[in-house]
Write a protein that holds these residues in place. Structure first.
Motif, PDB file in Angstrom:
ATOM      1  N   TYR A  20       1.057  -1.135   0.249  1.00 36.56           N
ATOM      2  CA  TYR A  20       0.048   0.129   0.018  1.00 36.56           C
ATOM      3  C   TYR A  20       0.788   1.234  -0.184  1.00 36.56           C
ATOM      4  N   THR A  21       0.236   3.090  -0.611  1.00 38.82           N
ATOM      5  CA  THR A  21       1.644   3.367  -0.258  1.00 38.82           C
ATOM      6  C   THR A  21       1.024   4.499   1.601  1.00 38.82           C
ATOM      7  N   PRO A  22       2.598   4.350   2.051  1.00 36.29           N
ATOM      8  CA  PRO A  22       2.697   5.011   3.086  1.00 36.29           C
ATOM      9  C   PRO A  22       2.561   6.330   2.171  1.00 36.29           C
ATOM     10  N   VAL A  23       2.083   5.945   4.142  1.00 34.91           N
ATOM     11  CA  VAL A  23       1.406   8.413   4.406  1.00 34.91           C
ATOM     12  C   VAL A  23       2.453   8.411   6.405  1.00 34.91           C
ATOM     13  N   TRP A  24       2.726   9.990   6.166  1.00 36.47           N
ATOM     14  CA  TRP A  24       2.569  10.253   7.019  1.00 36.47           C
ATOM     15  C   TRP A  24       2.714  11.967   6.622  1.00 36.47           C
ATOM     16  N   MET A 273       1.696  21.483  -9.168  1.00 34.09           N
ATOM     17  CA  MET A 273       1.895  20.224  -9.869  1.00 34.09           C
ATOM     18  C   MET A 273       0.970  18.581  -9.703  1.00 34.09           C
ATOM     19  N   ASP A 274       0.395  18.583 -10.349  1.00 29.59           N
ATOM     20  CA  ASP A 274      -0.093  16.803 -10.700  1.00 29.59           C
ATOM     21  C   ASP A 274       0.576  16.954 -10.063  1.00 29.59           C
ATOM     22  N   ILE A 275       1.142  15.507  -9.350  1.00 31.29           N
ATOM     23  CA  ILE A 275       2.097  14.058  -9.136  1.00 31.29           C
ATOM     24  C   ILE A 275       1.606  12.921  -9.891  1.00 31.29           C
ATOM     25  N   GLY A 276       0.720  12.891 -11.450  1.00 29.78           N
ATOM     26  CA  GLY A 276       1.352  12.052 -12.554  1.00 29.78           C
ATOM     27  C   GLY A 276       2.035  12.845 -13.397  1.00 29.78           C
ATOM     28  N   ARG A 309      -7.939  10.980  -2.461  1.00 30.42           N
ATOM     29  CA  ARG A 309      -7.804   9.247  -4.498  1.00 30.42           C
ATOM     30  C   ARG A 309      -7.647  10.069  -5.245  1.00 30.42           C
ATOM     31  N   ARG A 310      -7.280  11.031  -5.572  1.00 28.34           N
ATOM     32  CA  ARG A 310      -7.846  12.236  -7.134  1.00 28.34           C
ATOM     33  C   ARG A 310      -6.370  11.910  -7.478  1.00 28.34           C
ATOM     34  N   ILE A 311      -5.355  11.899  -5.864  1.00 26.54           N
ATOM     35  CA  ILE A 311      -3.995  11.885  -5.990  1.00 26.54           C
ATOM     36  C   ILE A 311      -3.258  10.863  -6.381  1.00 26.54           C
ATOM     37  N   LEU A 312      -3.591   9.571  -5.522  1.00 27.52           N
ATOM     38  CA  LEU A 312      -3.413   8.111  -5.553  1.00 27.52           C
ATOM     39  C   LEU A 312      -3.558   8.128  -6.891  1.00 27.52           C
ATOM     40  N   ASP A 313      -4.741   8.139  -7.768  1.00 23.89           N
ATOM     41  CA  ASP A 313      -4.925   8.074  -9.259  1.00 23.89           C
ATOM     42  C   ASP A 313      -3.804   8.302  -9.645  1.00 23.89           C
ATOM     43  N   ALA A 314      -3.864   9.193  -9.440  1.00 25.29           N
ATOM     44  CA  ALA A 314      -2.698  10.297 -10.324  1.00 25.29           C
ATOM     45  C   ALA A 314      -1.053   9.503 -10.337  1.00 25.29           C
ATOM     46  N   TYR A 315      -0.860   9.370  -8.973  1.00 29.62           N
ATOM     47  CA  TYR A 315       0.176   8.999  -9.335  1.00 29.62           C
ATOM     48  C   TYR A 315       0.562   7.914  -9.776  1.00 29.62           C
ATOM     49  N   GLY A 316      -0.807   6.986  -9.878  1.00 23.96           N
ATOM     50  CA  GLY A 316      -0.844   5.648 -10.943  1.00 23.96           C
ATOM     51  C   GLY A 316       0.124   4.409 -10.074  1.00 23.96           C
ATOM     52  N   ASN A 317      -0.326   3.735  -9.875  1.00 14.38           N
ATOM     53  CA  ASN A 317       0.238   2.231  -9.982  1.00 14.38           C
ATOM     54  C   ASN A 317       1.155   1.994 -10.208  1.00 14.38           C
ATOM     55  N   HIS A 318       2.318   2.743 -10.076  1.00 13.86           N
ATOM     56  CA  HIS A 318       3.764   2.583  -9.815  1.00 13.86           C
ATOM     57  C   HIS A 318       4.584   1.845  -8.361  1.00 13.86           C
ATOM     58  N   PRO A 319       5.656   1.399  -8.142  1.00 14.24           N
ATOM     59  CA  PRO A 319       6.318   1.790  -6.848  1.00 14.24           C
ATOM     60  C   PRO A 319       6.542   3.424  -6.892  1.00 14.24           C
ATOM     61  N   GLY A 320       7.147   3.736  -5.678  1.00 10.16           N
ATOM     62  CA  GLY A 320       7.813   5.602  -5.667  1.00 10.16           C
ATOM     63  C   GLY A 320       7.085   6.436  -4.821  1.00 10.16           C
ATOM     64  N   HIS A 321       5.876   6.017  -4.587  1.00 13.26           N
ATOM     65  CA  HIS A 321       4.964   7.693  -3.624  1.00 13.26           C
ATOM     66  C   HIS A 321       5.502   6.986  -2.308  1.00 13.26           C
ATOM     67  N   VAL A 322       5.197   8.340  -1.799  1.00 13.94           N
ATOM     68  CA  VAL A 322       4.822   8.662  -0.647  1.00 13.94           C
ATOM     69  C   VAL A 322       4.081   9.611  -0.351  1.00 13.94           C
ATOM     70  N   HIS A 346      -4.626   4.403   2.502  1.00 16.41           N
ATOM     71  CA  HIS A 346      -4.170   3.062   2.776  1.00 16.41           C
ATOM     72  C   HIS A 346      -5.186   2.159   2.057  1.00 16.41           C
ATOM     73  N   ALA A 347      -6.337   2.305   2.125  1.00 16.42           N
ATOM     74  CA  ALA A 347      -7.492   1.429   1.579  1.00 16.42           C
ATOM     75  C   ALA A 347      -7.336   1.497   0.363  1.00 16.42           C
ATOM     76  N   TYR A 348      -7.627   2.771   0.131  1.00 14.26           N
ATOM     77  CA  TYR A 348      -7.619   2.656  -1.680  1.00 14.26           C
ATOM     78  C   TYR A 348      -5.770   2.728  -1.843  1.00 14.26           C
ATOM     79  N   SER A 349      -4.627   2.658  -1.808  1.00  7.75           N
ATOM     80  CA  SER A 349      -4.244   2.245  -2.398  1.00  7.75           C
ATOM     81  C   SER A 349      -3.895   0.888  -2.896  1.00  7.75           C
ATOM     82  N   ARG A 350      -4.245   0.105  -1.742  1.00  9.58           N
ATOM     83  CA  ARG A 350      -4.514  -1.442  -1.624  1.00  9.58           C
ATOM     84  C   ARG A 350      -4.753  -1.964  -3.117  1.00  9.58           C
ATOM     85  N   GLU A 351      -6.205  -1.413  -2.941  1.00  8.56           N
ATOM     86  CA  GLU A 351      -7.679  -1.388  -3.784  1.00  8.56           C
ATOM     87  C   GLU A 351      -6.850  -1.005  -5.249  1.00  8.56           C
TER      88      GLU A 351
END
Ligand code: CP3
Length: 356
Positions: A20-24, A273-276, A309-322, A346-351
């Motif tokens: 999942y995507t870690p967060v702090w 900036m859009d993270i994607g 969720r918009r930010i998680l979608d924009a980054y996409g399913n690649h490694p390397g996002h905190v 946590h939930a949406y990045s697992r999804e």
């Protein structure tokens, strides 16, 4: 990295796959938490809090007790370094940081020296060791420093500034003096961060909060060059583990490719900036950390979840996002919003990972 129960944050910084995507959150220990305000009251003021390893440890752990965060950040301040250089830091009530002796004369500037982290700054190292003991391997501990340019802004201005008039005047009229301040400060930052790593910090972040007020040419000359010097001087490995570094220039989106090229493992992004798009610019050269506008946390829960969720979608399913905010959390933030944010990450990045 098996000594940690949760090393998701460190793996994401090294661009390795995570479940999942870690967060702090930047400033995750702070005034939006009533328990922080209570400890600060006991300490008398903010600086006493920073200078007491036991109380600094206590407030570092407060947000982790409330939220399922993937990293702890040392409770301290970037201005401990110029304080240790003899400038006399104080906080005027409700006015932010001030220095009793800002840098004015050439003589003072020529006499500036990098402080020994085990003398004037030993209280920071003691806090790092105490926090590591208290965390007991639950999540990694982040150490930090200000960037040479950002520290120089406070050292020359004498406090916060609207226009950076004094420091920019110096940069344009006496670049030799400006470079001398930056050179000594860069040495101080390297020693300070390496001492934090030796005391137990498992990742380090450099806050270049005011790099974005410069022109591109001035940014490269007065900020980026010294960020690169700092990153090159850092201890890369400790106890057989990589110690990743994060560089964050607020307002640095336009210069992202240059920032990604200085050798840090990760780059922090503010919310502009859009993270994607950022990810398309840097590919997997560096990890990216960010970038929710902290003001989103003033909206109702469904809007907080949707923007997350918009930010998680924009980054996409690649490694390397905190996941993080694009700047520090506001003191007026409703604490419930942070639960919504962390749980949604946590939930949406697992999804997203399950969808592939
Ligand atoms: O992130 C964390 O939880 C760790 C603690 C942390 C603090 N300051 C605690 C703090 C960190 C990483 C910082 C960094 C810092 N300090 C920066 C870089 C990050 C950024 O925000 O751009 C800067 C520019 C500073 C300098 C500073 N310290 C200012 C301008 C202020 C006053 C503004 C404010 O928010 O009141 C501080 C004080 C400060 N540092 C507080 C905290 C929790 C608030 C002090 C209080 O409790 O009264």
């Amino acid at each position: 990295m098996s000594h940690l129960k949760n090393d998701t944050f460190l793996r994401a910084l090294l661009r390795q796959p995570t479940e999942y995507t870690p967060v702090w959150l930047m400033r995750q220990a702070g005034r939006y938490l009533p328990e922080y305000c209570e400890t600060r009251r006991r300490a008398g003021n903010f600086l006493n809090l920073c200078k007491s390893p036991a109380m600094a440890c206590e407030v570092t752990l407060q947000p982790l007790a409330r939220y399922d965060l993937d990293a702890a950040i040392l409770f301290s301040d970037i201005l401990t370094v110029p304080d240790a250089m003899g400038l006399g830091l104080y906080f005027a009530e409700g006015e932010g940081p001030r220095f009793e002796r800002p840098l004015k004369d050439e003589w003072e500037i020529r006499n500036l020296t990098a402080p020994d982290p085990h003398a004037e700054l030993q209280y920071v190292m003691d806090a790092v060791s105490e926090i590591r003991r208290a965390l007991d391997g639950s999540v990694p501990l982040i150490g930090f420093s200000g960037s040479p340019w950002t520290l120089a802004c406070y050292m020359v201005e004498g406090g916060s500034s609207d226009d950076y008039r004094k420091v920019k005047s110096m940069a344009y009229s006496r670049p030799d003096l400006m470079h001398h301040i930056l050179e000594v400060t860069a040495q101080a930052v390297v020693k300070y961060l390496n001492a934090q790593i030796e005391a137990g910090a498992q990742a380090v972040m450099v806050f270049d909060s005011w790099g974005g007020v410069l022109s591109e040419a001035a940014y490269k000359e007065f900020s980026l060059r010294y960020l690169e010097q700092v990153v090159s001087g850092l201890i890369r490995e400790r106890d057989g583990q990589r110690v990743p570094s994060i560089v964050f220039t607020k307002g640095g989106g336009l210069w992202l490719e240059s920032i990604a090229a200085i050798g840090s493992d990760a780059v922090g992004l503010d919310w502009t900036m859009d993270i994607g798009r950022a990810r398309r610019m840097v590919g997997d050269k560096v990890a990216l950390q960010g970038n929710l506008d902290p003001n989103v946390l003033f909206a109702p829960a469904d809007a907080v979840a949707a923007e997350t969720r918009r930010i998680l979608d924009a980054y996409g399913n690649h490694p390397g996002h905190v996941f993080n905010l694009g700047h520090g959390i506001s003191q007026y933030t409703p604490p419930e919003s942070v639960s919504v944010l962390v749980d949604t990450v946590h939930a949406y990045s697992r999804e997203l990972r399950a969808r592939g």
